[in-house]
Design a protein around this motif. Structure first.
Motif, PDB file in Angstrom:
ATOM      1  N   LYS A 123       9.190   4.550  -0.449  1.00 48.22           N
ATOM      2  CA  LYS A 123       7.883   3.940  -0.174  1.00 48.22           C
ATOM      3  C   LYS A 123       7.883   3.543   1.288  1.00 48.22           C
ATOM      4  O   LYS A 123       8.812   2.875   1.748  1.00 48.22           O
ATOM      5  CB  LYS A 123       7.675   2.728  -1.086  1.00 48.22           C
ATOM      6  N   HIS A 124       6.879   3.950   2.016  1.00 47.15           N
ATOM      7  CA  HIS A 124       6.877   3.814   3.468  1.00 47.15           C
ATOM      8  C   HIS A 124       5.566   3.188   3.927  1.00 47.15           C
ATOM      9  O   HIS A 124       4.510   3.809   3.843  1.00 47.15           O
ATOM     10  CB  HIS A 124       7.055   5.220   4.079  1.00 47.15           C
ATOM     11  N   LYS A 125       5.675   1.952   4.367  1.00 44.31           N
ATOM     12  CA  LYS A 125       4.489   1.277   4.902  1.00 44.31           C
ATOM     13  C   LYS A 125       4.413   1.554   6.393  1.00 44.31           C
ATOM     14  O   LYS A 125       5.020   0.870   7.207  1.00 44.31           O
ATOM     15  CB  LYS A 125       4.567  -0.225   4.630  1.00 44.31           C
ATOM     16  N   LEU A 140       0.033   3.521   4.227  1.00 45.03           N
ATOM     17  CA  LEU A 140       1.050   3.471   3.179  1.00 45.03           C
ATOM     18  C   LEU A 140       1.137   4.830   2.483  1.00 45.03           C
ATOM     19  O   LEU A 140       0.123   5.443   2.166  1.00 45.03           O
ATOM     20  CB  LEU A 140       0.697   2.381   2.157  1.00 45.03           C
ATOM     21  N   HIS A 141       2.368   5.289   2.266  1.00 44.43           N
ATOM     22  CA  HIS A 141       2.551   6.540   1.522  1.00 44.43           C
ATOM     23  C   HIS A 141       3.931   6.529   0.878  1.00 44.43           C
ATOM     24  O   HIS A 141       4.755   5.650   1.135  1.00 44.43           O
ATOM     25  CB  HIS A 141       2.393   7.753   2.444  1.00 44.43           C
ATOM     26  N   TYR A 142       4.161   7.527   0.042  1.00 44.59           N
ATOM     27  CA  TYR A 142       5.452   7.693  -0.609  1.00 44.59           C
ATOM     28  C   TYR A 142       6.044   9.001  -0.111  1.00 44.59           C
ATOM     29  O   TYR A 142       5.388  10.045  -0.198  1.00 44.59           O
ATOM     30  CB  TYR A 142       5.291   7.719  -2.135  1.00 44.59           C
ATOM     31  N   ASP A 143       7.259   8.963   0.413  1.00 44.00           N
ATOM     32  CA  ASP A 143       7.931  10.186   0.860  1.00 44.00           C
ATOM     33  C   ASP A 143       8.726  10.746  -0.312  1.00 44.00           C
ATOM     34  O   ASP A 143       9.704  10.149  -0.756  1.00 44.00           O
ATOM     35  CB  ASP A 143       8.827   9.890   2.060  1.00 44.00           C
ATOM     36  N   PHE A 144       8.274  11.874  -0.795  1.00 42.46           N
ATOM     37  CA  PHE A 144       8.872  12.549  -1.948  1.00 42.46           C
ATOM     38  C   PHE A 144       9.830  13.593  -1.403  1.00 42.46           C
ATOM     39  O   PHE A 144       9.416  14.507  -0.700  1.00 42.46           O
ATOM     40  CB  PHE A 144       7.734  13.196  -2.752  1.00 42.46           C
TER      41      PHE A 144
HETATM   42 MN    MN Z   1       7.042   8.563   5.786  1.00 42.49          MN
END
Ligand code: MN
Length: 195
Positions: A36-38, A42-46
Protein backbone atom coordinates in the motif's frame (compact mmCIF):
# COMPACT_ATOMS: atom_id res chain seq x y z
CA UNK A 1 -15.12 -27.92 -3.74
CA UNK A 2 -12.23 -26.99 -1.45
CA UNK A 3 -8.85 -25.59 -2.36
CA UNK A 4 -7.22 -29.02 -2.53
CA UNK A 5 -9.79 -30.34 -4.97
CA UNK A 6 -9.45 -27.26 -7.08
CA UNK A 7 -5.67 -27.64 -7.35
CA UNK A 8 -5.90 -31.32 -8.11
CA UNK A 9 -8.31 -30.59 -10.89
CA UNK A 10 -6.10 -27.91 -12.39
CA UNK A 11 -3.01 -30.13 -12.41
CA UNK A 12 -4.90 -32.98 -13.92
CA UNK A 13 -6.21 -30.87 -16.75
CA UNK A 14 -2.96 -29.16 -17.53
CA UNK A 15 -0.19 -30.89 -19.40
CA UNK A 16 2.50 -28.24 -19.05
CA UNK A 17 1.88 -27.02 -15.51
CA UNK A 18 3.43 -29.78 -13.33
CA UNK A 19 6.69 -29.68 -15.25
CA UNK A 20 6.79 -25.91 -15.03
CA UNK A 21 6.12 -25.93 -11.32
CA UNK A 22 9.00 -28.30 -10.60
CA UNK A 23 11.34 -25.99 -12.41
CA UNK A 24 9.87 -23.00 -10.57
CA UNK A 25 10.36 -24.61 -7.18
CA UNK A 26 13.99 -25.23 -7.82
CA UNK A 27 14.78 -21.74 -8.94
CA UNK A 28 12.52 -19.42 -7.01
CA UNK A 29 9.57 -19.18 -4.71
CA UNK A 30 6.92 -17.40 -6.78
CA UNK A 31 6.94 -14.44 -4.48
CA UNK A 32 3.88 -12.23 -4.32
CA UNK A 33 3.44 -8.91 -2.52
CA UNK A 34 0.95 -6.06 -2.37
CA UNK A 35 2.35 -2.80 -1.01
CA UNK A 36 0.00 0.00 0.00
CA UNK A 37 1.61 3.22 -1.14
CA UNK A 38 0.44 6.65 -0.09
CA UNK A 39 2.04 8.81 -2.77
CA UNK A 40 0.52 11.80 -4.60
CA UNK A 41 -2.32 9.36 -5.16
CA UNK A 42 -2.97 6.39 -2.91
CA UNK A 43 -2.54 3.08 -4.71
CA UNK A 44 -1.62 -0.55 -4.15
CA UNK A 45 1.51 -1.92 -5.84
CA UNK A 46 0.68 -5.45 -6.93
CA UNK A 47 3.91 -7.39 -7.56
CA UNK A 48 4.56 -10.96 -8.63
CA UNK A 49 7.90 -12.68 -9.14
CA UNK A 50 8.52 -13.61 -12.77
CA UNK A 51 12.05 -14.49 -13.99
CA UNK A 52 13.77 -13.25 -10.79
CA UNK A 53 12.17 -9.81 -10.68
CA UNK A 54 8.96 -8.42 -9.19
CA UNK A 55 6.76 -7.56 -12.16
CA UNK A 56 4.62 -4.67 -10.92
CA UNK A 57 1.29 -2.92 -11.40
CA UNK A 58 -0.12 0.13 -9.62
CA UNK A 59 -3.75 -0.51 -8.71
CA UNK A 60 -5.48 2.72 -7.56
CA UNK A 61 -8.48 0.95 -6.00
CA UNK A 62 -6.53 -2.05 -4.71
CA UNK A 63 -7.49 -5.70 -5.07
CA UNK A 64 -11.13 -6.65 -4.64
CA UNK A 65 -12.70 -9.90 -3.47
CA UNK A 66 -15.77 -9.21 -5.63
CA UNK A 67 -15.54 -10.97 -9.03
CA UNK A 68 -17.82 -8.33 -10.55
CA UNK A 69 -15.19 -5.61 -10.06
CA UNK A 70 -12.64 -4.84 -12.73
CA UNK A 71 -9.84 -2.77 -11.25
CA UNK A 72 -7.48 -0.78 -13.41
CA UNK A 73 -3.85 -1.90 -12.98
CA UNK A 74 -1.15 0.22 -14.59
CA UNK A 75 2.04 -1.68 -15.33
CA UNK A 76 5.03 -0.03 -13.69
CA UNK A 77 8.71 -0.93 -13.73
CA UNK A 78 9.98 -4.26 -12.44
CA UNK A 79 11.40 -4.16 -8.93
CA UNK A 80 14.15 -6.31 -7.37
CA UNK A 81 12.97 -9.24 -5.26
CA UNK A 82 14.36 -7.61 -2.12
CA UNK A 83 11.80 -4.85 -2.48
CA UNK A 84 9.08 -7.23 -1.28
CA UNK A 85 10.02 -6.52 2.36
CA UNK A 86 10.26 -2.77 2.05
CA UNK A 87 8.10 -0.52 4.16
CA UNK A 88 8.75 2.99 5.34
CA UNK A 89 8.86 6.53 4.09
CA UNK A 90 10.26 7.50 0.69
CA UNK A 91 11.41 11.16 0.83
CA UNK A 92 9.03 13.46 -0.98
CA UNK A 93 11.59 14.68 -3.50
CA UNK A 94 12.31 11.08 -4.57
CA UNK A 95 10.52 9.00 -7.20
CA UNK A 96 7.44 7.45 -5.61
CA UNK A 97 7.76 9.74 -2.59
CA UNK A 98 5.35 8.79 0.20
CA UNK A 99 4.69 6.02 2.72
CA UNK A 100 4.74 2.30 1.94
CA UNK A 101 3.53 -0.70 3.94
CA UNK A 102 3.50 -4.38 3.03
CA UNK A 103 -0.26 -4.90 2.90
CA UNK A 104 -0.14 -8.58 1.94
CA UNK A 105 2.68 -10.96 1.08
CA UNK A 106 3.33 -14.61 0.31
CA UNK A 107 3.48 -16.88 -2.70
CA UNK A 108 1.40 -17.46 -5.77
CA UNK A 109 0.73 -20.41 -8.00
CA UNK A 110 0.54 -20.15 -11.78
CA UNK A 111 -2.87 -21.35 -12.99
CA UNK A 112 -2.43 -20.65 -16.69
CA UNK A 113 -1.55 -23.36 -19.18
CA UNK A 114 1.66 -21.54 -20.11
CA UNK A 115 4.57 -20.40 -17.94
CA UNK A 116 4.51 -16.98 -16.29
CA UNK A 117 6.82 -15.19 -18.76
CA UNK A 118 4.62 -16.40 -21.60
CA UNK A 119 1.44 -15.38 -19.74
CA UNK A 120 2.92 -11.91 -19.16
CA UNK A 121 3.82 -11.58 -22.84
CA UNK A 122 0.34 -12.69 -23.88
CA UNK A 123 -1.27 -10.29 -21.43
CA UNK A 124 -3.27 -13.03 -19.71
CA UNK A 125 -2.16 -13.93 -16.20
CA UNK A 126 -4.05 -16.33 -13.98
CA UNK A 127 -2.72 -16.95 -10.50
CA UNK A 128 -3.83 -18.48 -7.21
CA UNK A 129 -3.05 -16.62 -3.99
CA UNK A 130 -3.26 -18.02 -0.49
CA UNK A 131 -2.29 -15.10 1.64
CA UNK A 132 -3.46 -13.38 4.78
CA UNK A 133 -5.93 -10.99 3.22
CA UNK A 134 -6.24 -12.05 -0.39
CA UNK A 135 -7.08 -15.63 -1.33
CA UNK A 136 -8.06 -17.62 -4.37
CA UNK A 137 -7.80 -16.99 -8.08
CA UNK A 138 -6.98 -13.63 -9.69
CA UNK A 139 -6.77 -12.62 -13.33
CA UNK A 140 -4.65 -9.87 -14.79
CA UNK A 141 -5.67 -9.07 -18.34
CA UNK A 142 -3.94 -6.51 -20.55
CA UNK A 143 -6.32 -4.08 -22.21
CA UNK A 144 -5.85 -4.06 -25.97
CA UNK A 145 -4.12 -1.13 -27.65
CA UNK A 146 -2.48 0.28 -24.57
CA UNK A 147 0.70 2.28 -24.86
CA UNK A 148 3.87 0.26 -24.65
CA UNK A 149 5.42 2.53 -22.04
CA UNK A 150 2.31 2.48 -19.86
CA UNK A 151 0.37 -0.72 -20.28
CA UNK A 152 -3.11 -0.80 -18.81
CA UNK A 153 -4.40 -4.03 -17.35
CA UNK A 154 -7.44 -5.14 -15.37
CA UNK A 155 -7.15 -6.96 -12.06
CA UNK A 156 -10.11 -9.23 -11.36
CA UNK A 157 -11.06 -11.79 -8.74
CA UNK A 158 -11.97 -15.18 -10.25
CA UNK A 159 -15.32 -16.73 -9.46
CA UNK A 160 -14.35 -19.36 -6.90
CA UNK A 161 -14.96 -20.29 -3.27
CA UNK A 162 -12.82 -17.39 -2.08
CA UNK A 163 -14.86 -14.77 -3.94
CA UNK A 164 -16.94 -12.60 -1.61
CA UNK A 165 -18.68 -9.42 -2.72
CA UNK A 166 -19.25 -8.32 0.90
CA UNK A 167 -15.64 -8.49 2.02
CA UNK A 168 -13.70 -5.29 1.63
CA UNK A 169 -10.21 -6.07 2.95
CA UNK A 170 -8.58 -2.81 1.82
CA UNK A 171 -11.01 -0.97 4.14
CA UNK A 172 -11.33 -3.44 7.04
CA UNK A 173 -7.69 -4.62 7.19
CA UNK A 174 -5.58 -1.53 6.46
CA UNK A 175 -2.53 -2.61 8.51
CA UNK A 176 0.82 -4.05 7.44
CA UNK A 177 1.29 -7.84 7.58
CA UNK A 178 4.90 -7.23 8.70
CA UNK A 179 4.70 -4.49 11.37
CA UNK A 180 0.92 -4.51 11.97
CA UNK A 181 1.07 -0.73 11.60
CA UNK A 182 -1.10 1.40 9.35
CA UNK A 183 0.33 4.07 7.05
CA UNK A 184 -0.96 6.72 9.47
CA UNK A 185 0.82 5.08 12.43
CA UNK A 186 4.10 4.87 10.53
CA UNK A 187 3.84 8.56 9.64
CA UNK A 188 3.00 9.52 13.22
CA UNK A 189 6.00 7.57 14.57
CA UNK A 190 8.23 9.26 12.04
CA UNK A 191 7.00 12.70 13.13
CA UNK A 192 7.75 11.85 16.77
CA UNK A 193 11.25 10.58 15.94
CA UNK A 194 12.07 13.70 13.95
CA UNK A 195 11.09 16.14 16.69
MN1 MN B 1 3.85 2.79 -5.91
Amino acid sequence: MNLKDYRKKRNFNSTTEPLERKKDNRRHKNLFVIQKHKATQLHYDFRIEIDHVLVSWAVPKGPSTDPKEKNLAIRTEDHPLEYANFEGIIPEDQYGGGTVIVWDKGNYENQADVNMSEALREGKIKIWLKEKKIQGGYHLIRIKNTKKNQEQWLLMKSKDNEADARRNPTATQPESVISNMTIEQIEKNDEKNNK
